[in-house]
Each structure stands twice: as C-alpha cells, then as structure tokens.
Design an enzyme around this catalytic site. Sequence first.
Site, PDB file in Angstrom:
ATOM      1  N   GLY A 162       0.765  -1.239   0.000  1.00 46.48           N
ATOM      2  CA  GLY A 162       0.000   0.000   0.000  1.00 46.48           C
ATOM      3  C   GLY A 162       0.791   1.281   0.000  1.00 46.48           C
ATOM      4  O   GLY A 162       0.215   2.368  -0.072  1.00 46.48           O
ATOM      5  N   TYR A 193     -10.668   6.076 -11.716  1.00 47.43           N
ATOM      6  CA  TYR A 193     -10.431   6.655 -10.399  1.00 47.43           C
ATOM      7  C   TYR A 193     -10.355   8.177 -10.391  1.00 47.43           C
ATOM      8  O   TYR A 193     -10.210   8.776  -9.321  1.00 47.43           O
ATOM      9  CB  TYR A 193      -9.105   6.139  -9.813  1.00 47.43           C
ATOM     10  CG  TYR A 193      -9.001   4.651  -9.637  1.00 47.43           C
ATOM     11  CD1 TYR A 193      -9.922   3.951  -8.862  1.00 47.43           C
ATOM     12  CD2 TYR A 193      -7.976   3.928 -10.233  1.00 47.43           C
ATOM     13  CE1 TYR A 193      -9.816   2.582  -8.696  1.00 47.43           C
ATOM     14  CE2 TYR A 193      -7.858   2.560 -10.069  1.00 47.43           C
ATOM     15  CZ  TYR A 193      -8.780   1.889  -9.297  1.00 47.43           C
ATOM     16  OH  TYR A 193      -8.680   0.545  -9.130  1.00 47.43           O
ATOM     17  N   CYS A 225     -14.814   5.999 -27.837  1.00 44.76           N
ATOM     18  CA  CYS A 225     -16.126   6.658 -27.898  1.00 44.76           C
ATOM     19  C   CYS A 225     -16.774   6.723 -26.519  1.00 44.76           C
ATOM     20  O   CYS A 225     -17.813   6.086 -26.252  1.00 44.76           O
ATOM     21  CB  CYS A 225     -17.026   5.953 -28.903  1.00 44.76           C
ATOM     22  SG  CYS A 225     -16.496   6.201 -30.598  1.00 44.76           S
TER      23      CYS A 225
END
Length: 456
Positions: A238, A328, A354
């Site tokens: 992390g 995100y 698109c």
Amino acid sequence: MHRFRYQGDSLFVEEVNAASLAEQYGTPLYVYSAGTVVDHYERLLLSLRELNPLVCYAVKANSNLALLRLLASRGCGFDLVSGGELYRILRAGGDPARSTFAGVGKTAREMEEALEAGIYSFVVEGREELEAIDRVAARLGKRAPVALRVNPDVGAKTHAKVKTGVAESKFGISAEEIEALYRELPRFCHVSLRGIQIHIGSQIRDVEPFEEAVRRVIPLVEIARDRFGAEFFDIGGGLGIAYEEALQSGDPGWWENKAQWATPAHYAERLLPLLGPLGLRIVVEPGRLLVGNAGILLTRVLFRKDRPQKKFVIVDAGMNDLIRPALYGSFHQIVPVTRRGGELFEADVVGPVCESGDCFAASRRMAPAEPGDLLAIFSAGAYGFSMASQYNSRPRPAEVLVEGANHRLIRRRESYEDLVRGEAIDEGAAAPEFSGRADGANKGLTLDRVNRKEKP
C-alpha cells in the site's frame, strides 16, 4: 526515484531516447525501466533488513513475464490473487514457496493448483473459505498453510475504491471473528495456521495508518504465535508513489526530502520498533511501489481541436490502454518527449475511445503539443497494461523493457486477429482471420477480403 530524465530537450529512459523507442515499436507504447524496478525493490529490502523480510510483489500491479522474471531473479516472492497469476509466476521462474495466495473468491481449482505448487501460504478471508481449503486439502491428502487476514478497521487517506482495511469493505475478518476462529481452529484437521495478514489499502502516503493497523493487530498476532506456532506476520502493501511530482521524483534525494510521505525509510522507522519484538518473519506485499514509477505510456498526438470554450489534444492512446484516470479520476503527469519553446496552454488530453470519460487530463496546463508530437504519460507502470482491455475493438499496445542502453520487446502489439481469437460465428467454426495490421494501416479492408483471407 526513477530513471526517466531529460538530456537536453529529449526524454530518456535510462540511456535510451524515448522518441527512438516510439519510432521503432510504434505507439501507444508502454516502456519500463528495469533499473527503476530493481532500485525500488532493493531500497525496500534495505529499509527492512533488520527483520530479514520476505518481499512478495503484488502481481496484479503489472504481470508481464519479463518483469516477474526480473524480480524473481533477485529472490523476490509474489503476492497472488488468482490461478492465472500463479501460472504466470511459474512461467517466469518464480518460487511458489516464497509466494502468498490472497483474494476473497478463490475457487476449488485455484486452491488445488496452489497446494500442488507448494504455495507458502493462503491468505484466508473468512470462515467459509477456511472450510473450503480444509476440504480441498483433505481430498489431496495435504495440510494447507494459511494466514488469517484481519480487517483492522483502519481508514487511510486514499481513494475510496482502494480502501481495504475498513469494516465496510469486503476484505478480511473482524477481530471478533478471528477470536472465534481461534477457538474453532483445532477442528480443521487439514490446515495449519502459519501467520496473520493485514492490508489496509493502496496508494497510502501517510505512515500513521500503517502504524495504527499494526498496533491494533499485534495482540492477535501474539496469540497466533504463542498458541498455534504461527511463524510470520504479513503487513501487506500500500505504500504510495509520486503521481503529481512524477518527473521530479527522479532526482536524487527527492524522496528523502519528503518527510511527510510513507517512503520505505520512514515506513521502516515507525514499524521496526513494533515488529522486531515479535520475533516473527515479516512479509510485505508491495506492488505499485516497485513498478508504478518504473513505467511510462508513450502516445502520439493525432489532432488538436481548439474551441472557444475548450481546447483538446487528441492522442492515439485511450482509456482501454490506461483506465486509471477514467476509473479513479487519477492524476498522471504528461510531458513532451521532445521539449520545445512556446507558452503553456490549457487543454484536455483525450483519447479516441467513444466515451466522454476517455480523458487523461482535464483543463491541464501543459507544454505546446501539435499533431505528430510524442507525449509521455508518467507513473504508468502499475495498473496500466494489467487493466488494459480491447474496448472499442482496439488492440492492446506493445510493452518494452529498457536496461541501460539496451531495450527489448517484452510483449508484441496485438493484431486484429488477436481481437477475435477464440471467438466463433457458427458452432465449431472459428472466426475468419486476415493478415491485417493493428496500426491503422488496414486500407481497403472489406468483409469479402477477410473471408478470402486476402491482404488489403
């Protein structure tokens, strides 16, 4: 730090001019710096050396075989979340005995494959999973090594979609449930409690959440050690990387000056006093930290669209190649491969897909960019190609690895044939193939020609 720098006005990847890579391999193109990957791995090892850690690279961040081989050759283990990832590390020469198998939805087949391969430990996410592993191990006549994943209910300042250590997430087992499982463990005759694991999320740039999570879980770790002979504490991954300051982070000493960041050195400084007295093996699972800043995505400007309300720079890479900004809302620094003079201007950098969400940067102040120019999207080494797709029937890009002055293709660019490989129009009949190119040069392409397998 990383090894992407300007030499004069040209962007270099280690000792190779990035523009030359685009000319040789085409665009869009993922380019990785081997030296950066190795440097980040060794820095993490050095910071935790007092604990003799087992570093298990999170394969989901970037699963290219060449990068896996690069890490495996240096003794790195792996953090796996699927049978496919296990297959990959075996192909790359990785050692399953130095690898963990996590994930909330393991199938019986994946459990069997991991046990047969000799996995170091499963990371168990719940009681029902523990029962399933016990059944599979019994059927195979084996004893499955497991670590219980504790959800410490610690929030981290990161995107909501990558928080995994809070009570509302699908991951892990609450402290109360762990205590109940401890009482039941003796009845699971085909599992062995090898450790305890935590993982609170991704792209975390503060040390405090890691420290708080470790403190909360240590009492449970001590029970596992003293009562069941557990041998390791897996503190997950992390640690965050530079996105906004990606180019600057290549400068020597830059990381060391970021005292507020959870760099490997600061991370170790805060956690060593807590982990050392446990007398257990410490496992860490970095992903983004090792490869995130080690990769860029090269893309070529196709068009400019200047409107009174908004300017657009349209490039040949799309959200199917790098989905993080669309998924995100993430920031990636975008720089010219060749710098030239001119005033900065504000524009959206968008792709050809698109979707209005196919946008790498919105209202970004950037250097001049005209059709034909090359741009480098930084911090694309993690969750770039590994999350790429063929959306809009766009073949996925090539990948190149640079080592000093050398470079090599580590994944070829997909062709149109790759788009339909495995599909069938009629039962038992494969889709027709043709030898077209995947670089937009399929001039005169017709269905009739496809059916006759003629070149346009």
